[in-house]
Scaffold this active site. Sequence first.
Site, short mmCIF file in Angstrom:
data_model
loop_
_atom_site.label_atom_id
_atom_site.label_comp_id
_atom_site.label_asym_id
_atom_site.label_seq_id
_atom_site.Cartn_x
_atom_site.Cartn_y
_atom_site.Cartn_z
N GLN A 105 -71.55 -3.14 -12.42
CA GLN A 105 -71.22 -2.36 -13.61
C GLN A 105 -70.04 -1.45 -13.29
O GLN A 105 -69.52 -0.77 -14.16
CB GLN A 105 -72.41 -1.49 -14.02
N HIS A 123 -68.16 -4.37 -16.71
CA HIS A 123 -67.57 -3.27 -17.50
C HIS A 123 -66.06 -3.14 -17.31
O HIS A 123 -65.49 -2.12 -17.67
CB HIS A 123 -68.27 -1.94 -17.16
N CYS A 134 -50.07 -5.68 -28.44
CA CYS A 134 -49.80 -7.10 -28.18
C CYS A 134 -50.94 -7.79 -27.41
O CYS A 134 -50.94 -9.00 -27.25
CB CYS A 134 -48.48 -7.27 -27.43
N ASN A 217 -82.63 2.63 -4.52
CA ASN A 217 -82.14 3.80 -5.24
C ASN A 217 -82.89 5.01 -4.69
O ASN A 217 -84.10 4.91 -4.46
CB ASN A 217 -82.46 3.62 -6.75
N PRO A 218 -82.23 6.13 -4.48
CA PRO A 218 -82.98 7.31 -4.00
C PRO A 218 -83.94 7.87 -5.04
O PRO A 218 -84.83 8.65 -4.71
CB PRO A 218 -81.90 8.33 -3.66
P1 OAD Z 1 -75.51 6.06 -13.23
O1 OAD Z 1 -74.61 7.19 -12.88
O2 OAD Z 1 -76.15 6.08 -14.57
O3 OAD Z 1 -76.67 5.97 -12.16
C1 OAD Z 1 -76.40 6.09 -10.80
C2 OAD Z 1 -77.66 5.76 -10.05
O4 OAD Z 1 -77.33 5.71 -8.68
C3 OAD Z 1 -78.79 6.77 -10.23
O5 OAD Z 1 -80.00 6.09 -10.53
C4 OAD Z 1 -78.87 7.43 -8.85
O6 OAD Z 1 -80.19 7.80 -8.49
C5 OAD Z 1 -78.35 6.34 -7.95
N1 OAD Z 1 -77.75 6.78 -6.68
C6 OAD Z 1 -77.16 7.97 -6.39
N2 OAD Z 1 -76.72 7.98 -5.13
C7 OAD Z 1 -77.04 6.77 -4.60
C8 OAD Z 1 -76.86 6.18 -3.33
N3 OAD Z 1 -76.24 6.82 -2.33
N4 OAD Z 1 -77.31 4.92 -3.15
C9 OAD Z 1 -77.94 4.24 -4.14
N5 OAD Z 1 -78.14 4.77 -5.35
C10 OAD Z 1 -77.70 6.01 -5.59
O7 OAD Z 1 -74.67 4.74 -12.99
P2 OAD Z 1 -74.85 3.29 -13.63
O8 OAD Z 1 -76.28 2.92 -13.71
O9 OAD Z 1 -73.93 2.40 -12.91
O10 OAD Z 1 -70.45 2.31 -17.97
O11 OAD Z 1 -74.31 3.54 -15.09
C11 OAD Z 1 -74.20 2.46 -15.93
C12 OAD Z 1 -72.97 2.58 -16.77
O12 OAD Z 1 -72.97 3.83 -17.45
C13 OAD Z 1 -71.67 2.61 -16.00
O13 OAD Z 1 -71.19 1.34 -15.68
C14 OAD Z 1 -70.74 3.27 -16.93
C15 OAD Z 1 -71.62 4.35 -17.48
O14 OAD Z 1 -71.37 4.65 -18.77
C16 OAD Z 1 -69.27 2.29 -18.52
O15 OAD Z 1 -68.39 3.06 -18.22
C17 OAD Z 1 -69.14 1.24 -19.57
#
Ligand code: OAD
Length: 249
Positions: A105, A123, A134, A217-218
């Site tokens: 994503q 995304h 264009c 995920n933490p």
């Molecule tokens: P989020 O910011 O919503 O979630 C991030 C996740 O990563 C959370 O569940 C955290 O607990 C976890 N996290 C934090 N640190 C971490 C680590 N070191 N290792 C593993 N996990 C960790 O991000 P997404 O789920 O990617 O879309 O968000 C989905 C979409 O929402 C994004 O692609 C973006 C946003 O709007 C668009 O821009 C279209």
Amino acid sequence: MMDQRIDESVYAIFQRAARVSVLTGAGISAESGVPTFRSGGQSLVWRGYPFEQLSSVATLARNPTLVWEWFNYRREIISRVEPNAAHRALAQWQDDFEQFTLITQNIDGLHWRAGSRDVIELHGNIWRVVCQACGQRSEYRQVPLQQNPPRCSCTGLLRPDVVLFGEMLPEEAWQRAVEAASACDLFIVVGTSAVVYPAAQLPVIAKQAGAYLLEINPETTPLTPLADTTILGKAAEILPRLSKRKSTH
Ligand code: OAD
């Protein structure tokens, strides 16, 4: 205290798996220094705006300069960071399974930089732009922007080639992702809050098709009750320990 142990049974499933699909989210780039959008149930606010408002088609139509300022801010951060051990582990896994599909994503391009060859970007990509007049797509790496909003050679307004709230996902990328989710033995979800659809549907599709669902995920997420195992840990610490090549767990 978080439980970061990797259970023997999970390790065995990883060793035995032939077809593996992985879905990554912002959390995989967190340890590189890219701020995530959500954590602990809170959404990111930038200059007083909830980020969902900045990354939206409605704001792009009304105030493209503001949308570009937000993306310029993200581009400045991303231009300064490096892929981390989690991105590198995934780049290694692509050669270790009969079939391996990486779906992200993220728009930061860090999987490519770590050496992943075929990344399904659901995304879009923050380093690409598309002309609103264009329709031409191109790479656009200028940081910081010298003109806001930037313009195409045809004089039309350029926009980031990313999926904004209110838009559909690129059809081909989505179809490939659904296929990869439907036909794998092991589906691994890393660093996503699993609240943004349709991406969050992919692990559900995989599970329904019979895959083992592993979450890393933490924090727990809405997906946790469905996962066969959730490892509560950071991507860059956990992924390198899941290796087919040497027993490091
Ligand atoms: P989020 O910011 O919503 O979630 C991030 C996740 O990563 C959370 O569940 C955290 O607990 C976890 N996290 C934090 N640190 C971490 C680590 N070191 N290792 C593993 N996990 C960790 O991000 P997404 O789920 O990617 O879309 O968000 C989905 C979409 O929402 C994004 O692609 C973006 C946003 O709007 C668009 O821009 C279209």
